[in-house]
Design a protein around this motif. Structure first.
Motif, PDB file in Angstrom:
ATOM      1  N   ALA A   1       0.821  -1.064   0.032  1.00 50.44           N
ATOM      2  CA  ALA A   1       0.094  -0.085  -0.016  1.00 50.44           C
ATOM      3  C   ALA A   1       0.761   1.188  -0.089  1.00 50.44           C
ATOM      4  O   ALA A   1       2.092   1.313   0.446  1.00 50.44           O
ATOM      5  CB  ALA A   1      -0.928   0.105   1.321  1.00 50.44           C
ATOM      6  N   GLY A   2       0.500   2.170  -0.680  1.00 55.79           N
ATOM      7  CA  GLY A   2       1.021   3.524  -0.655  1.00 55.79           C
ATOM      8  C   GLY A   2       0.505   4.376   0.264  1.00 55.79           C
ATOM      9  O   GLY A   2      -0.488   4.149   0.914  1.00 55.79           O
ATOM     10  N   TYR A   3       1.354   5.308   0.600  1.00 60.13           N
ATOM     11  CA  TYR A   3       0.825   6.525   1.918  1.00 60.13           C
ATOM     12  C   TYR A   3       0.380   7.578   0.980  1.00 60.13           C
ATOM     13  O   TYR A   3       1.063   8.489   0.437  1.00 60.13           O
ATOM     14  CB  TYR A   3       1.940   6.660   2.682  1.00 60.13           C
ATOM     15  N   CYS A   4      -1.003   7.825   0.977  1.00 59.47           N
ATOM     16  CA  CYS A   4      -1.641   8.853   0.228  1.00 59.47           C
ATOM     17  C   CYS A   4      -1.162  10.281   0.468  1.00 59.47           C
ATOM     18  O   CYS A   4      -0.628  11.113  -0.047  1.00 59.47           O
ATOM     19  CB  CYS A   4      -3.006   8.906   0.229  1.00 59.47           C
ATOM     20  N   ALA A   5      -1.426  10.581   1.900  1.00 55.74           N
ATOM     21  CA  ALA A   5      -0.951  12.020   2.062  1.00 55.74           C
ATOM     22  C   ALA A   5       0.413  12.130   2.121  1.00 55.74           C
ATOM     23  O   ALA A   5       0.810  13.494   1.711  1.00 55.74           O
ATOM     24  CB  ALA A   5      -1.515  12.047   3.604  1.00 55.74           C
ATOM     25  N   ALA A   6       1.287  11.224   2.463  1.00 54.06           N
ATOM     26  CA  ALA A   6       2.755  11.367   2.243  1.00 54.06           C
ATOM     27  C   ALA A   6       3.112  11.662   0.895  1.00 54.06           C
ATOM     28  O   ALA A   6       4.090  12.515   0.605  1.00 54.06           O
ATOM     29  CB  ALA A   6       3.737  10.189   2.831  1.00 54.06           C
ATOM     30  N   ALA A   7       2.306  11.203  -0.094  1.00 55.16           N
ATOM     31  CA  ALA A   7       2.702  11.472  -1.231  1.00 55.16           C
ATOM     32  C   ALA A   7       2.639  12.836  -1.859  1.00 55.16           C
ATOM     33  O   ALA A   7       3.060  13.430  -2.720  1.00 55.16           O
ATOM     34  CB  ALA A   7       2.021  10.523  -2.109  1.00 55.16           C
ATOM     35  N   ARG A   8       1.572  13.526  -1.004  1.00 54.62           N
ATOM     36  CA  ARG A   8       1.042  14.635  -1.316  1.00 54.62           C
ATOM     37  C   ARG A   8       2.051  15.734  -0.603  1.00 54.62           C
ATOM     38  O   ARG A   8       2.012  17.030  -0.820  1.00 54.62           O
ATOM     39  CB  ARG A   8      -0.281  14.935  -1.073  1.00 54.62           C
ATOM     40  N   GLY A   9       2.602  15.213   0.331  1.00 58.19           N
ATOM     41  CA  GLY A   9       3.532  16.041   1.278  1.00 58.19           C
ATOM     42  C   GLY A   9       2.826  16.426   2.486  1.00 58.19           C
ATOM     43  O   GLY A   9       3.348  17.404   3.116  1.00 58.19           O
ATOM     44  N   ASP A  10       1.727  15.920   2.957  1.00 63.35           N
ATOM     45  CA  ASP A  10       0.910  16.251   3.917  1.00 63.35           C
ATOM     46  C   ASP A  10       1.204  15.970   5.481  1.00 63.35           C
ATOM     47  O   ASP A  10       1.286  16.605   6.217  1.00 63.35           O
ATOM     48  CB  ASP A  10      -0.763  16.093   3.560  1.00 63.35           C
ATOM     49  N   THR A  11       1.652  14.523   5.173  1.00 70.89           N
ATOM     50  CA  THR A  11       1.835  14.050   6.565  1.00 70.89           C
ATOM     51  C   THR A  11       2.861  13.082   6.464  1.00 70.89           C
ATOM     52  O   THR A  11       3.285  12.474   5.449  1.00 70.89           O
ATOM     53  CB  THR A  11       0.466  13.197   6.839  1.00 70.89           C
ATOM     54  N   PRO A  12       3.800  12.902   7.615  1.00 75.49           N
ATOM     55  CA  PRO A  12       4.866  11.949   7.350  1.00 75.49           C
ATOM     56  C   PRO A  12       4.187  10.623   7.246  1.00 75.49           C
ATOM     57  O   PRO A  12       3.314  10.258   7.580  1.00 75.49           O
ATOM     58  CB  PRO A  12       5.393  12.089   9.073  1.00 75.49           C
ATOM     59  N   ALA A  13       5.291   9.831   6.202  1.00 81.30           N
ATOM     60  CA  ALA A  13       4.613   8.605   5.764  1.00 81.30           C
ATOM     61  C   ALA A  13       4.335   7.495   6.966  1.00 81.30           C
ATOM     62  O   ALA A  13       3.484   6.785   6.761  1.00 81.30           O
ATOM     63  CB  ALA A  13       5.858   8.006   4.929  1.00 81.30           C
ATOM     64  N   ALA A  14       5.356   7.746   8.087  1.00 78.72           N
ATOM     65  CA  ALA A  14       4.981   6.684   9.289  1.00 78.72           C
ATOM     66  C   ALA A  14       3.478   6.821   9.708  1.00 78.72           C
ATOM     67  O   ALA A  14       2.779   5.782  10.341  1.00 78.72           O
ATOM     68  CB  ALA A  14       5.916   6.763  10.407  1.00 78.72           C
ATOM     69  N   THR A  15       2.715   8.085   9.632  1.00 77.13           N
ATOM     70  CA  THR A  15       1.505   8.188  10.372  1.00 77.13           C
ATOM     71  C   THR A  15       0.384   8.413   9.285  1.00 77.13           C
ATOM     72  O   THR A  15      -0.854   8.450   9.659  1.00 77.13           O
ATOM     73  CB  THR A  15       1.359   9.152  11.063  1.00 77.13           C
ATOM     74  N   ALA A  16       0.830   8.300   8.057  1.00 79.43           N
ATOM     75  CA  ALA A  16      -0.444   8.752   7.174  1.00 79.43           C
ATOM     76  C   ALA A  16      -1.306   7.238   6.588  1.00 79.43           C
ATOM     77  O   ALA A  16      -0.567   6.149   6.580  1.00 79.43           O
ATOM     78  CB  ALA A  16       0.423   9.081   5.712  1.00 79.43           C
ATOM     79  N   PRO A  17      -2.298   7.658   6.598  1.00 77.24           N
ATOM     80  CA  PRO A  17      -3.265   6.486   5.959  1.00 77.24           C
ATOM     81  C   PRO A  17      -2.781   5.871   4.584  1.00 77.24           C
ATOM     82  O   PRO A  17      -2.405   6.850   3.959  1.00 77.24           O
ATOM     83  CB  PRO A  17      -4.567   6.995   6.000  1.00 77.24           C
ATOM     84  N   ALA A  18      -3.270   4.719   4.641  1.00 75.33           N
ATOM     85  CA  ALA A  18      -2.762   3.961   3.380  1.00 75.33           C
ATOM     86  C   ALA A  18      -4.014   3.304   2.547  1.00 75.33           C
ATOM     87  O   ALA A  18      -4.919   3.026   3.206  1.00 75.33           O
ATOM     88  CB  ALA A  18      -1.926   2.834   3.355  1.00 75.33           C
ATOM     89  N   ALA A  19      -3.905   3.235   1.376  1.00 72.47           N
ATOM     90  CA  ALA A  19      -5.090   2.610   0.364  1.00 72.47           C
ATOM     91  C   ALA A  19      -4.523   1.939  -0.735  1.00 72.47           C
ATOM     92  O   ALA A  19      -3.486   2.575  -1.211  1.00 72.47           O
ATOM     93  CB  ALA A  19      -5.943   3.533  -0.087  1.00 72.47           C
TER      94      ALA A  19
END
Length: 159
Positions: free
Chosen positions: A19-37
């Motif tokens: 799974a990728g980290y959606c918010a991290a890909a946009r630069g919103d949230t650190p990858a460790a805590t970003a929701p994945a889909a």
């Protein structure tokens, strides 16, 4: 009719086994805590939509949809239309193993948004939802034979 799927997980990410980290890909949230889909079409992405002049067409496509939040938003967009005339109307139905059933008609536009639930367990070769495409005989009999739409794009976001 429609012959293949295009899949995008979390808009800017391409679908991979993990799974990728959606918010991290946009630069919103650190990858460790970003929701994945993530999203996978289990039956190869080829829809059977050939019509032989009688009956409805129903194409049932098995999906594996995962969201680390347990909820997701799936967008289905139609590519550009081609063909000899206006395409026949159809209905998209999303059914999840969690009991969600949402139906949308193509007459409402070219972008459909569905919301669904999953059990937060990543899929491992099994499906947990279906996306059905329904063409009614009454709509098909009035259509001129031809290929109208060759691609549906699926995009999934954690909700």
């Amino acid at each position: 009719m429609i012959s293949k799927w295009s899949i995008v997980a979390c808009a800017a990410l391409s679908l991979t086994a993990s799974a990728g980290y959606c918010a991290a890909a946009r630069g919103d949230t650190p990858a460790a805590t970003a929701p994945a889909a993530s999203l996978a079409v289990m039956n190869g992405g080829n829809m059977q939509t050939r019509w032989y002049g009688k009956g409805d067409i129903v194409s049932i496509n098995r999906l594996c949809v995962f969201s680390s939040t347990g909820r997701y938003r799936m967008q289905v967009s139609m590519g550009s239309f081609s063909g000899p005339a206006k395409p026949p109307s159809f209905t998209l139905v999303l059914r999840t193993d969690a009991g969600d059933t949402i139906s949308k008609s193509s007459s409402t536009g070219g972008l459909f948004t569905f919301e669904g639930r999953n059990d937060k367990t990543p899929c491992s070769g099994s499906s947990n939802a279906t996306l059905e495409v329904h063409f009614d005989q009454s709509d098909l009999t009035g259509a001129i034979a031809g290929s109208y739409l060759t691609n549906l794009q699926l995009t999934v976001y954690p909700a």
